[in-house]
Design a protein around this motif. Structure first.
Motif, short mmCIF file in Angstrom:
data_model
loop_
_atom_site.label_atom_id
_atom_site.label_comp_id
_atom_site.label_asym_id
_atom_site.label_seq_id
_atom_site.Cartn_x
_atom_site.Cartn_y
_atom_site.Cartn_z
N ASP A 138 6.87 -8.76 9.96
CA ASP A 138 6.57 -8.83 9.09
C ASP A 138 6.17 -7.76 8.10
O ASP A 138 4.87 -7.33 7.10
CB ASP A 138 4.76 -9.51 9.42
CG ASP A 138 4.20 -8.63 10.29
OD1 ASP A 138 4.48 -7.81 10.77
OD2 ASP A 138 3.15 -9.46 10.96
N PHE A 145 5.63 -6.80 4.14
CA PHE A 145 3.99 -7.19 3.28
C PHE A 145 2.55 -6.58 4.69
O PHE A 145 1.84 -6.68 3.26
CB PHE A 145 4.21 -9.01 4.43
CG PHE A 145 5.04 -9.35 4.10
CD1 PHE A 145 5.75 -9.47 2.54
CD2 PHE A 145 5.42 -10.36 4.51
CE1 PHE A 145 6.74 -10.26 2.69
CE2 PHE A 145 6.31 -11.72 4.32
CZ PHE A 145 7.17 -11.60 3.14
N LYS A 146 2.22 -6.14 5.02
CA LYS A 146 1.79 -4.70 6.10
C LYS A 146 1.51 -3.86 5.17
O LYS A 146 0.72 -3.45 4.66
CB LYS A 146 2.09 -4.77 7.25
CG LYS A 146 1.61 -6.01 8.08
CD LYS A 146 2.16 -5.90 9.58
CE LYS A 146 0.93 -6.81 10.65
NZ LYS A 146 1.72 -6.47 12.05
N TRP A 147 2.99 -3.22 4.83
CA TRP A 147 2.85 -1.64 3.97
C TRP A 147 2.29 -2.31 2.47
O TRP A 147 1.40 -1.47 2.00
CB TRP A 147 4.70 -1.43 3.86
CG TRP A 147 4.55 -0.81 3.18
CD1 TRP A 147 4.37 0.18 3.11
CD2 TRP A 147 5.39 -0.76 1.39
NE1 TRP A 147 4.93 1.28 1.95
CE2 TRP A 147 5.80 0.79 1.42
CE3 TRP A 147 5.61 -1.87 1.35
CZ2 TRP A 147 6.15 0.97 -0.04
CZ3 TRP A 147 6.20 -1.42 -0.45
CH2 TRP A 147 6.38 0.23 -1.13
N ALA A 148 2.61 -3.96 1.76
CA ALA A 148 2.61 -3.87 1.12
C ALA A 148 0.98 -4.14 0.36
O ALA A 148 0.10 -3.53 -0.43
CB ALA A 148 3.01 -5.08 0.37
N GLU A 149 0.23 -4.89 2.01
CA GLU A 149 -1.22 -4.88 1.85
C GLU A 149 -1.69 -3.87 1.91
O GLU A 149 -2.86 -3.09 1.00
CB GLU A 149 -1.89 -5.80 2.82
CG GLU A 149 -1.18 -7.11 2.30
CD GLU A 149 -1.53 -8.33 3.91
OE1 GLU A 149 -1.60 -7.55 4.45
OE2 GLU A 149 -1.17 -8.93 3.91
N ASN A 150 -0.93 -2.02 2.33
CA ASN A 150 -1.93 -1.17 2.87
C ASN A 150 -1.40 -0.36 1.56
O ASN A 150 -2.26 0.35 1.02
CB ASN A 150 -1.35 -0.73 3.70
CG ASN A 150 -1.26 -0.96 5.14
OD1 ASN A 150 -2.62 -1.81 5.40
ND2 ASN A 150 -0.87 -1.02 6.11
N LYS A 151 -0.99 -0.60 0.90
CA LYS A 151 -0.17 0.36 -0.71
C LYS A 151 -1.36 -0.42 -1.63
O LYS A 151 -1.60 0.10 -2.31
CB LYS A 151 0.93 -0.55 -1.38
CG LYS A 151 2.00 0.72 -0.36
CD LYS A 151 2.25 1.81 -1.23
CE LYS A 151 3.60 2.72 -0.69
NZ LYS A 151 3.11 4.48 -0.07
N GLY A 152 -1.20 -1.43 -1.54
CA GLY A 152 -2.43 -1.95 -2.90
C GLY A 152 -1.66 -2.78 -3.62
O GLY A 152 -1.03 -1.22 -4.10
N PRO A 212 4.14 -11.14 -0.51
CA PRO A 212 3.33 -10.05 -1.08
C PRO A 212 3.97 -8.73 -1.63
O PRO A 212 5.34 -9.01 -1.07
CB PRO A 212 2.89 -9.48 -0.23
CG PRO A 212 2.97 -10.85 1.57
CD PRO A 212 3.49 -11.80 0.59
#
Length: 185
Positions: free
Chosen positions: A147, A150-157, A116
């Motif tokens: 992780d 990866f969580k940060w990237a998923e939240n950003k989109g 991610p």
């Protein structure tokens, strides 16, 4: 003690593949410029041949490595044994940045697991490999990967990541452009 090689041996490769952490060092040509030393985790480093390596790089708060490589190509990787027999291995090379959409991306990216927030692949042609004792490196026990990135990237989109790269990844702290800059200009 220390030994020099012109290429990565099978023993070097095995050592590299067993490390969970490595360090990347680059610097600008300016004597006032800041030297960059970055720790890297995850399963992102690959020995592509005895004289070529690469790693999958994720979005971060800066993009110093990429800027320095665009300016002068100099790069050093360092691996340390934090368990087992002591050892340090440094790879000296001339590097470059491969971005999604570049001609080399499709073929090269197959060597890696996409992470991610994957930003780019850093590749380097290695001209010197140096091993040293590592007697001063302490022993540590590996307990897992974080992780948070990866969580940060998923939240950003996807759109948020592009905006972040535009804000934080197109120039170095010293004002040097990165290859990503061309994408936004």
């Amino acid at each position: 003690m220390g030994k020099d090689h012109e290429y990565i041996t099978d023993d070097h490769r095995s050592f590299i593949e067993n490390q969970r952490l490595f360090f990347v060092c680059t610097a600008p040509l300016s004597k006032e410029g800041l030297i960059n030393l970055s720790p890297k985790g995850f399963d992102c480093f690959r020995v592509l041949s005895p004289t070529k390596v690469g790693y999958m790089d994720i979005v971060g708060s800066g993009n110093e490595t990429s800027a320095h490589l665009l300016e002068n190509g100099r790069i050093t990787f360092m691996f340390c044994a934090f368990d087992g027999p002591p050892k340090i291995l440094r790879l000296y090379g001339k590097g470059s940045t491969i971005l999604p959409g570049d001609d080399e991306w499709d073929e090269l990216s197959k060597q890696f697991t996409a992470l991610p927030a994957t930003r780019q692949i850093i590749v380097a042609d290695i001209f010197k490999v140096k091993s040293s004792c590592g007697f001063g490196v302490p022993l540590y026990e590996y307990s897992g990967e974080r992780d948070l990135a990866f969580k940060w990237a998923e939240n950003k989109g996807p759109e948020g990541l592009e905006t972040y790269k535009k804000e934080k990844n197109i120039v170095s702290m010293d004002g040097l452009p990165t290859p990503i800059a061309a994408k936004f200009i």
